[in-house]
Enzyme design. Structure first.
Site, PDB file in Angstrom:
ATOM      1  N   HIS A  90       0.846  -1.192   0.000  1.00 34.46           N
ATOM      2  CA  HIS A  90       0.000   0.000   0.000  1.00 34.46           C
ATOM      3  C   HIS A  90       0.881   1.241   0.000  1.00 34.46           C
ATOM      4  CE1 HIS A  90       0.508   0.951   4.358  1.00 34.46           C
ATOM      5  NE2 HIS A  90       0.468  -0.354   4.545  1.00 34.46           N
ATOM      6  N   ASP A  92      -0.468   4.371   0.792  1.00 35.49           N
ATOM      7  CA  ASP A  92      -0.923   5.362   1.774  1.00 35.49           C
ATOM      8  C   ASP A  92      -0.155   5.176   3.072  1.00 35.49           C
ATOM      9  OD1 ASP A  92      -2.475   2.900   2.252  1.00 35.49           O
ATOM     10  OD2 ASP A  92      -3.456   4.072   3.815  1.00 35.49           O
ATOM     11  N   ASP A 123       6.476   1.141   6.007  1.00 40.28           N
ATOM     12  CA  ASP A 123       5.050   0.794   6.024  1.00 40.28           C
ATOM     13  C   ASP A 123       4.277   1.780   5.166  1.00 40.28           C
ATOM     14  OD1 ASP A 123       2.613  -0.327   6.755  1.00 40.28           O
ATOM     15  OD2 ASP A 123       2.464   0.818   8.609  1.00 40.28           O
ATOM     16  N   GLU A 156      -5.163   1.627   3.137  1.00 41.10           N
ATOM     17  CA  GLU A 156      -5.018   0.547   4.122  1.00 41.10           C
ATOM     18  C   GLU A 156      -4.957   1.082   5.541  1.00 41.10           C
ATOM     19  OE1 GLU A 156      -3.216  -2.318   6.824  1.00 41.10           O
ATOM     20  OE2 GLU A 156      -2.367  -0.396   6.197  1.00 41.10           O
ATOM     21  N   GLU A 157      -4.227   2.170   5.743  1.00 41.14           N
ATOM     22  CA  GLU A 157      -4.037   2.688   7.096  1.00 41.14           C
ATOM     23  C   GLU A 157      -5.319   3.252   7.700  1.00 41.14           C
ATOM     24  OE1 GLU A 157      -1.571   1.957   8.636  1.00 41.14           O
ATOM     25  OE2 GLU A 157       0.254   2.009   7.442  1.00 41.14           O
ATOM     26  N   HIS A 423       4.229   3.698  12.285  1.00 36.75           N
ATOM     27  CA  HIS A 423       3.127   4.449  12.903  1.00 36.75           C
ATOM     28  C   HIS A 423       3.623   5.441  13.960  1.00 36.75           C
ATOM     29  CE1 HIS A 423      -0.360   1.477  11.795  1.00 36.75           C
ATOM     30  NE2 HIS A 423       0.568   1.536  10.853  1.00 36.75           N
TER      31      HIS A 423
END
Length: 451
Positions: A90, A92, A123, A156-157, A423
């Protein structure tokens, strides 16, 4: 023994990989368009689409998914009769949080102490680059031996499910014999790992109201019901004395029987302050991979700066509940909502709203694809054997794909090892891991085709 040509090729491509990851990280592709311009996500999607076209992909398309974001699709044909492998990542990313806390700008890839720092570097924009490196290495050494589909998700996030719903409406698009999800990570740097389980997730917004409006705490405090205090009571009810998650009706005593996570290593990885205890019972692996976990993600209430002496009329919280394999996320959501309602004190008015959900996932590790990946990782990481670990996070698309394509084998690998701090502020990727995992994926595709 001469060096493996795949490994040599990937090593030679690493400067290009860094340049491309620099370009991709620069897009502020947070799929929350109240915080970041939609144009940033659209630009990132176009970057991925152009990269696929450059590599010879056909049918490259920007898919408008029901949540208002775009996923990027492309197909690279292989030899006649070859199996089809779907590669997922992903583009995003999570918001950068406190930009002032970053040691370097979050959307500028910056090399420091042997790592590349930037939001999305691990990520999962690094996952996009990993797939590209693997395919380029194969093209330079005899060709790609399988049919390849690539899907790069744009939300996705956020957990808004756009790609899941799109796939359900177009089930023929992503059909494959094997699916490689490039959004997991090694247990730690240098330990080749596949993720065999994922906890699911539900997000519930809780609103508590007690008064028509705020009141002077000196005049009314002590008898007037405080909505913020009521909310605190509700949130406290979700944990036992030792910090274990306690949702009425939800079991939380499962054990993890795979790779274990030593407490000292976990404390270091999680950066737990000296003297602060870990929460929960059982092993660390039990707690983060096999049992439910509730987290209060945010609370709407007056900030300390500027607060007035008032009894609060209303307050809200956003609660995340991670759901282990074997537990249905829909049922867990119902139990969480019922628990909140049952534990709201003083007759306060409470409303719960589910705003996101994903089912847990368990892979079939006895499949031929796992055997091929074990061989590939053993070669990419000399002297190391592939390990199986769980992941506390959620990838809702996994269950959608497993449901749509029950015969497909699903493997989860990626760049999100503990040092990556995904994150969080100062997210980073290890270029050595990017290189080795790209080699592993290329070798896997070759070995899988041979099987």
């Amino acid at each position: 023994m001469s060096p493996d040509p795949i490994a040599e090729t990937v090593a030679s491509l690493m400067p290009q990989a860094k340049a491309e990851l620099t370009e991709l990280v620069a897009f502020k592709s947070v799929a929350d368009f109240e915080q970041f311009p939609k144009s940033e996500s659209e630009a990132a999607a176009n970057w991925v689409a152009d990269a696929l076209r450059t590599e010879g992909f056909e049918d490259v398309a920007l898919l408008d998914t029901p949540d208002g974001t775009q996923s990027v699709y492309g197909f690279l044909p292989g030899p006649a009769g070859a199996p089809t492998v779907l590669l997922y990542a992903h583009y995003d990313v999570q918001p950068p949080l406190d930009e002032a806390a970053w040691a370097s700008p979050p959307f500028e890839l910056t090399e420091r102490d042997g790592r590349w720092y930037g939001r999305g570097s691990a990520d999962c924009k690094g996952g996009v680059i990993m797939h590209l490196l693997a395919l380029r290495a194969l093209k330079a050494n005899g060709g790609v031996p399988v049919n390849v589909k690539v899907i790069a998700e744009g939300s996705e996030e956020q957990g808004t499910g756009g790609l899941e719903r799109y796939a359900e409406e177009h089930p023929e698009l992503l059909t494959a014999d094997t699916i490689v999800i490039g959004d997991a990570g090694n247990f730690r740097v240098g330990t080749p790992t596949v993720t065999s389980t994922l906890r699911g997730m539900t997000l519930v917004r809780v609103s508590v109201d007690t008064l028509e409006g705020n009141l002077h705490s000196g005049q009314f405090g002590g008898a007037a019901p405080d909505a913020l205090a009521a909310l605190v009571r509700v949130l406290d009810s979700l944990r036992a004395e030792d910090g274990s998650t306690t949702v009425d009706g939800l079991t939380g005593d499962a054990d993890w029987d795979g790779l274990q996570y030593e407490e000292a290593a976990f404390r270091k990885d999680a950066k737990v302050l000296d003297g602060v205890e870990l929460i929960g019972g059982g092993t660390v692996a039990d707690r983060i991979w096999a049992r439910p976990a509730v987290t209060v993600l945010g609370i709407d209430c007056p900030p300390v700066v500027g607060a007035t002496p008032s009894v609060q009329a209303g307050a809200r919280a956003l609660i995340s509940l991670r759901v282990p394999p074997g537990v249905d996320a829909v049922e867990a959501t119902k139990l969480l909502q019922a628990h909140v309602e049952a534990h709201t004190p003083w007759g306060a008015r409470v409303r719960t709203e589910q705003i996101g959900q994903g089912q847990p996932f368990r892979a079939d590790t006895a499949s031929p694809a796992y055997a091929a990946m074990a061989e590939a990782m053993g070669e990419a990481y000399p002297g190391e054997e592939m390990q199986y670990a769980g992941q506390g996070g959620s990838i809702p698309l996994c269950n959608t794909l497993a449901s749509l394509y029950p015969q497909a084998e699903i493997l989860l690998i990626g760049l999100s090892e503990p040092e990556a701090q995904i994150h969080a502020v100062n997210e980073s990727v290890s270029p050595e891991e990017l290189e080795r995992l790209s080699v592993a994926e290329a070798l896997f595709l070759r070995k899988y085709a041979a099987r």
